[in-house]
Design an enzyme around this catalytic site. Structure first.
Site, PDB file in Angstrom:
ATOM      1  N   HIS A   1       0.780  -1.330   0.081  1.00 27.15           N
ATOM      2  CA  HIS A   1       0.018   0.049  -0.136  1.00 27.15           C
ATOM      3  C   HIS A   1       0.888   1.361  -0.034  1.00 27.15           C
ATOM      4  O   HIS A   1       0.627   2.276  -0.715  1.00 27.15           O
ATOM      5  CB  HIS A   1      -0.892  -0.151   1.392  1.00 27.15           C
ATOM      6  CG  HIS A   1      -1.780  -1.402   1.249  1.00 27.15           C
ATOM      7  ND1 HIS A   1      -2.900  -1.450   0.811  1.00 27.15           N
ATOM      8  CD2 HIS A   1      -1.703  -2.524   1.877  1.00 27.15           C
ATOM      9  CE1 HIS A   1      -3.453  -2.341   0.905  1.00 27.15           C
ATOM     10  NE2 HIS A   1      -2.710  -3.181   1.649  1.00 27.15           N
TER      11      HIS A   1
ATOM     12  N   ASP B   1      -5.837   5.410   1.122  1.00 32.09           N
ATOM     13  CA  ASP B   1      -5.519   4.016   0.519  1.00 32.09           C
ATOM     14  C   ASP B   1      -7.122   3.488   0.804  1.00 32.09           C
ATOM     15  O   ASP B   1      -7.911   3.927   1.455  1.00 32.09           O
ATOM     16  CB  ASP B   1      -4.924   3.456   1.311  1.00 32.09           C
ATOM     17  CG  ASP B   1      -4.385   2.048   1.268  1.00 32.09           C
ATOM     18  OD1 ASP B   1      -4.804   1.277   2.177  1.00 32.09           O
ATOM     19  OD2 ASP B   1      -4.001   1.713   0.009  1.00 32.09           O
TER      20      ASP B   1
ATOM     21  N   GLN C   1      14.121  -5.526  -6.243  1.00 33.01           N
ATOM     22  CA  GLN C   1      13.200  -6.210  -7.416  1.00 33.01           C
ATOM     23  C   GLN C   1      13.107  -5.758  -8.813  1.00 33.01           C
ATOM     24  O   GLN C   1      13.422  -6.113  -9.784  1.00 33.01           O
ATOM     25  CB  GLN C   1      11.880  -6.455  -6.702  1.00 33.01           C
ATOM     26  CG  GLN C   1      11.028  -7.081  -7.805  1.00 33.01           C
ATOM     27  CD  GLN C   1       9.660  -7.451  -7.184  1.00 33.01           C
ATOM     28  OE1 GLN C   1       9.637  -8.512  -6.205  1.00 33.01           O
ATOM     29  NE2 GLN C   1       8.678  -7.020  -7.453  1.00 33.01           N
TER      30      GLN C   1
ATOM     31  N   HIS D   1       4.436 -13.755  -6.675  1.00 32.66           N
ATOM     32  CA  HIS D   1       3.247 -14.071  -6.064  1.00 32.66           C
ATOM     33  C   HIS D   1       1.954 -13.272  -6.507  1.00 32.66           C
ATOM     34  O   HIS D   1       0.791 -13.652  -6.306  1.00 32.66           O
ATOM     35  CB  HIS D   1       3.318 -13.452  -4.553  1.00 32.66           C
ATOM     36  CG  HIS D   1       3.651 -12.162  -4.542  1.00 32.66           C
ATOM     37  ND1 HIS D   1       4.609 -11.438  -5.026  1.00 32.66           N
ATOM     38  CD2 HIS D   1       2.837 -11.172  -3.599  1.00 32.66           C
ATOM     39  CE1 HIS D   1       4.330 -10.081  -4.871  1.00 32.66           C
ATOM     40  NE2 HIS D   1       3.537 -10.048  -4.104  1.00 32.66           N
TER      41      HIS D   1
ATOM     42  N   TRP E   1      -0.127  -6.790  -7.120  1.00 36.75           N
ATOM     43  CA  TRP E   1      -0.376  -5.937  -8.110  1.00 36.75           C
ATOM     44  C   TRP E   1       0.906  -5.017  -8.423  1.00 36.75           C
ATOM     45  O   TRP E   1       1.236  -4.844  -9.699  1.00 36.75           O
ATOM     46  CB  TRP E   1      -1.613  -5.069  -7.765  1.00 36.75           C
ATOM     47  CG  TRP E   1      -2.064  -4.329  -9.267  1.00 36.75           C
ATOM     48  CD1 TRP E   1      -2.040  -3.123  -9.378  1.00 36.75           C
ATOM     49  CD2 TRP E   1      -2.434  -5.169 -10.442  1.00 36.75           C
ATOM     50  NE1 TRP E   1      -2.716  -2.885 -10.810  1.00 36.75           N
ATOM     51  CE2 TRP E   1      -2.858  -3.811 -11.381  1.00 36.75           C
ATOM     52  CE3 TRP E   1      -2.737  -6.351 -10.756  1.00 36.75           C
ATOM     53  CZ2 TRP E   1      -3.434  -4.311 -12.524  1.00 36.75           C
ATOM     54  CZ3 TRP E   1      -3.196  -6.497 -12.323  1.00 36.75           C
ATOM     55  CH2 TRP E   1      -3.351  -5.672 -12.957  1.00 36.75           C
ATOM     56  N   ASN E   2       1.526  -4.818  -7.232  1.00 37.37           N
ATOM     57  CA  ASN E   2       2.812  -3.964  -7.548  1.00 37.37           C
ATOM     58  C   ASN E   2       3.889  -4.551  -8.493  1.00 37.37           C
ATOM     59  O   ASN E   2       4.373  -4.066  -9.389  1.00 37.37           O
ATOM     60  CB  ASN E   2       3.312  -3.638  -6.292  1.00 37.37           C
ATOM     61  CG  ASN E   2       2.422  -2.420  -5.680  1.00 37.37           C
ATOM     62  OD1 ASN E   2       1.912  -1.608  -6.146  1.00 37.37           O
ATOM     63  ND2 ASN E   2       2.523  -2.412  -4.060  1.00 37.37           N
ATOM     64  N   SER E   3       4.138  -6.010  -8.026  1.00 38.25           N
ATOM     65  CA  SER E   3       5.128  -6.729  -8.712  1.00 38.25           C
ATOM     66  C   SER E   3       4.673  -7.254 -10.084  1.00 38.25           C
ATOM     67  O   SER E   3       5.130  -7.267 -11.046  1.00 38.25           O
ATOM     68  CB  SER E   3       5.108  -8.055  -7.990  1.00 38.25           C
ATOM     69  OG  SER E   3       5.901  -7.751  -6.604  1.00 38.25           O
TER      70      SER E   3
ATOM     71  N   GLU F   1       5.506  -4.016 -12.091  1.00 44.92           N
ATOM     72  CA  GLU F   1       6.849  -4.003 -12.477  1.00 44.92           C
ATOM     73  C   GLU F   1       7.304  -5.005 -13.467  1.00 44.92           C
ATOM     74  O   GLU F   1       8.066  -4.530 -14.434  1.00 44.92           O
ATOM     75  CB  GLU F   1       7.566  -4.246 -11.106  1.00 44.92           C
ATOM     76  CG  GLU F   1       7.621  -3.099 -10.265  1.00 44.92           C
ATOM     77  CD  GLU F   1       8.405  -3.634  -8.784  1.00 44.92           C
ATOM     78  OE1 GLU F   1       8.932  -4.463  -8.893  1.00 44.92           O
ATOM     79  OE2 GLU F   1       7.915  -2.817  -7.729  1.00 44.92           O
TER      80      GLU F   1
ATOM     81  N   ALA G   1      -4.618 -12.967  -0.213  1.00 45.10           N
ATOM     82  CA  ALA G   1      -5.360 -11.599  -0.610  1.00 45.10           C
ATOM     83  C   ALA G   1      -5.756 -12.018  -2.141  1.00 45.10           C
ATOM     84  O   ALA G   1      -6.408 -13.020  -2.148  1.00 45.10           O
ATOM     85  CB  ALA G   1      -4.362 -10.302  -0.677  1.00 45.10           C
ATOM     86  N   GLU G   2      -5.638 -10.804  -2.896  1.00 44.14           N
ATOM     87  CA  GLU G   2      -6.543 -11.025  -4.312  1.00 44.14           C
ATOM     88  C   GLU G   2      -5.462 -11.648  -5.188  1.00 44.14           C
ATOM     89  O   GLU G   2      -5.768 -11.739  -6.349  1.00 44.14           O
ATOM     90  CB  GLU G   2      -6.866  -9.816  -4.668  1.00 44.14           C
ATOM     91  CG  GLU G   2      -6.121  -8.803  -5.565  1.00 44.14           C
ATOM     92  CD  GLU G   2      -5.161  -8.396  -4.664  1.00 44.14           C
ATOM     93  OE1 GLU G   2      -4.228  -7.487  -5.259  1.00 44.14           O
ATOM     94  OE2 GLU G   2      -4.892  -8.439  -3.444  1.00 44.14           O
TER      95      GLU G   2
END
Length: 478
Positions: A23, A119, A355, A370, A373-375, A378, A393-394
Site C-alpha cells: 500500500h 488508501d 526487485q 506471487h 499488483w505492484n509486482s 513491475e 489476498a487477491e
C-alpha cells in the site's frame, strides 16, 4: 516547517496510505508524481504503528523531491486490541482505526487542502474530510477487475445466503469475467471472520470518494474499465469517477552491498537467461513447498536468482508486518548441498533484493511471482513474462487474469491431495517460461504491453492526461 512563497501558489494535497509496502509504495509513488510532474505540494501521512523496517527506510530517504514532506503520525498502542492470532487484514484495519484518531487535528494543522488521497483501508477519513470540506479520493492499489468485484461485494453479501466458495457456479461480476470460487480472496471465503467484516466495511464505503485513482491503464484491463464506466450496475451505485493513472512503480537504486552483488552477478549472465524468484514483501512458503521449489529450480538447469525467507507453516503472509527486519541463513532451511550444487548457476539472496532493478536487468528473462499488483506492474512494465505463484489476498484472481486474459503468465498445477507444487512441475514451468514456445509468446505480449505502459505515462498518454484533468481541477480551487 516554513513553506516557500512559490510553494504556497501550488495546490496542497495530503496522501494517506494504510500500513504494508503493498500500500505504501504505490501511494508514495503517486505523491512523487504529483510533486515532480504536476506541480502539486504533498504532505505524506505515515502511519508509524507497527511500521516495518523497510517502510521506515523507504519513507525517510536522505533527500525528497522539493514540495514533498513526510509527516509521521504518532504511534498508537494496539497491544490490547490484537494478538498473534489476529488475521492480517483485521490487524491492519485496527491499526489504521487507532492511528487515525488524531487525523482531524493533523489535517487542520496543514491549512487549506485541495484534496486528501487515501488508501482503500483508510475510509474512516471520509467522515473527517466531510466535516472539514476536503474532497477525499481513494487510490485503489489492486487491479481494476478487483475494483469491480469490490463494488459488487455489498450486493453479493445481500443476495447470497451461503458462503461464496460453496456457490455452484463462478461469481458473476457485472460486465466482467466471472470469478471462480477457487480464486476468491481469503478475506471473503469465510463470511463469519473479522477479515470479511472489515473488507465489507471498506468496500461499502468506496462510493463515498470524490474519485477513484487506479494503478492500471486502459490497454491492460479494457473490459473492466468499460464495465465500471458503462454498465448500469456501477452507474446505479453510483460509482465515483475512475481515473487510471498507472502503471506507477517504484524505481529502485542500488544502495547496499547486497544490491550491488545481485547486479554484478546478473552482469555475468547471458541475456534473458535468468528466472527471478521473489514472493513479495509479505510472502513465505511452507517448508515442504520451499524444498520442492529448490529441487525444481535445480532440476530445470536454468539460471535463477531466489529471494529466500525462512519457511512458515503458519501463514503465507508471515512477514507482512516485519519485512526488512528478519535475519536468516538459507543454509538452515534449503535442501542439503543445494547452495554448493547450484553455485554459478543460481544466486540465493536472503530476505530482500532490489526487485525493480533485477526486473530491469537485460539478463532477467522470467519472474516467478506471487502476483501482487505492484509486482505484476513491475514485471509488465519491463516486458518480463511470469510464472504465477499466488499466496494470499487477491493474488489468485490476479494470477488467473494474467494467464487467461492478459496472456503474460503460466501457472503451475498444484498436486492434488498434497497442496504443494511438485518439483517436476516447477521444472516444467521454469523451462517453459525461459525456453519454450509458450514462453516466447508470453514475452512478446509482455513486451507489447511494456511499450504501451511507457506511452500511457508520457505527455499526451491516457494515464498522464487522466491525472492532469484531476490536478487541473485542484489548481482551479486554490
Amino acid at each position: 516547517m516554513v513553506v516557500a512563497e512559490s510553494e504556497t501558489m501550488k495546490p496542497h494535497v495530503a496522501v494517506l496510505p494504510s500500513p504494508g509496502l503493498g500500500h505504501v509504495i504505490p501511494l508514495f509513488e503517486l505523491a512523487k508524481v504529483l510533486v515532480v510532474h504536476h506541480g502539486v505540494r504533498v504532505s505524506f501521512l505515515n502511519i508509524t504503528t507497527e511500521a516495518s523496517v523497510a517502510q521506515n527506510q523507504l519513507l525517510h530517504p536522505p533527500t525528497l523531491p522539493p514540495g514533498l514532506r513526510v509527516i509521521d503520525l504518532p504511534p498508537a498502542d494496539i497491544s490490547t486490541l490484537v494478538s498473534e492470532q489476529t488475521l492480517v487484514l483485521t490487524r491492519l484495519c485496527i491499526n489504521v482505526e487507532e492511528s487515525l484518531k488524531p487525523l482531524k487535528s493533523v489535517l487542520m494543522e496543514l491549512g487549506k487542502l485541495q484534496a486528501l488521497v487515501i488508501d482503500l483501508f483508510c475510509t474512516q477519513a471520509f467522515q473527517i474530510c466531510n466535516e472539514l470540506s476536503i474532497p477525499a479520493y481513494t487510490f485503489f492499489t489492486p487491479s481494476t477487475s478487483f475494483l469491480a468485484f469490490s463494488l459488487h461485494l455489498p450486493t453479493l453479501d445481500r443476495d447470497v445466503d451461503c458462503e461464496f466458495v460453496d456457490l455452484p457456479e463462478p461469481v458473476q461480476v457485472p460486465g466482467c469475467t466471472p470469478v471462480r470460487t477457487d480464486d476468491l480472496l481469503d478475506q471473503v471465503r469465510n463470511r463469519k471472520i473479522d477479515d470479511y467484516k472489515w473488507a465489507l466495511f471498506h468496500f461499502n464505503r468506496l462510493p463515498m470518494a470524490a474519485g477513484i485513482f487506479l494503478n492500471s491503464w486502459e490497454d491492460l484491463e479494457p473490459v473492466s474499465f468499460k464495465a465500471i464506466r458503462e454498465h448500469p450496475f456501477y452507474q446505479k451505485i453510483p460509482t465515483p469517477p475512475v481515473h487510471p493513472i498507472g502503471p506507477l512503480i517504484k524505481r529502485d537504486a542500488a544502495t547496499t552491498a547486497s544490491d550491488a552483488e545481485c547486479l554484478a552477478w546478473l552482469d555475468e549472465q547471458p541475456s534473458k537467461s535468468v528466472i527471478f524468484v521473489a514472493l513479495g514483501s509479505g510472502g513465505t512458503l511452507t517448508a515442504a513447498q520451499l524444498t520442492e521449489l529448490a529441487w525444481g529450480l535445480e532440476m530445470s538447469q536454468q539460471r535463477f536468482m531466489v529471494v529466500a525467507r525462512k519457511p512458515s507453516d503458519a501463514s503465507a503472509s508471515a512477514t507482512f508486518f516485519n519485512v526488512g527486519g528478519d535475519v536468516n541463513d538459507p543454509k538452515e532451511y534449503l535442501p542439503e548441498g543445494f547452495l554448493e550444487r547450484t553455485k554459478g548457476v543460481g544466486l540465493v539472496v536472503p530476505s530482500w533484493a532490489p526487485q525493480e532493478l533485477v526486473l530491469r536487468h537485460p539478463s532477467t528473462g522470467a519472474f516467478l511471482s506471487h502476483c501482487g499488483w505492484n509486482s505484476t506492474l513491475e514485471s509488465i512494465t519491463h516486458g518480463i513474462p511470469m510464472v504465477a505463484w499466488p499466496l494470499y489476498a487477491e493474488q489468485r484472481m490476479n494470477a488467473t487474469m494474467l494467464v487467461e486474459e492478459v496472456g503474460v503468465a503460466v501457472k503451475p498445477v498444484v498436486e492434488r491431495g498434497k497442496g504443494v507444487v511438485a518439483r517436476e512441475e516447477i521444472e516444467r514451468v521454469v523451462r517453459m517460461a525461459l525456453e519454450g514456445e509458450e514462453g516466447k509468446v508470453m514475452r512478446r505480449r509482455a513486451e507489447d504491453l511494456q511499450v504501451k505502459a511507457e506511452k500511457t505515462l508520457t505527455f499526451g498518454g491516457s494515464s498522464y492526461e487522466s491525472f492532469s484533468r484531476v490536478t487541473r481541477e485542484w489548481k482551479a480551487h486554490i
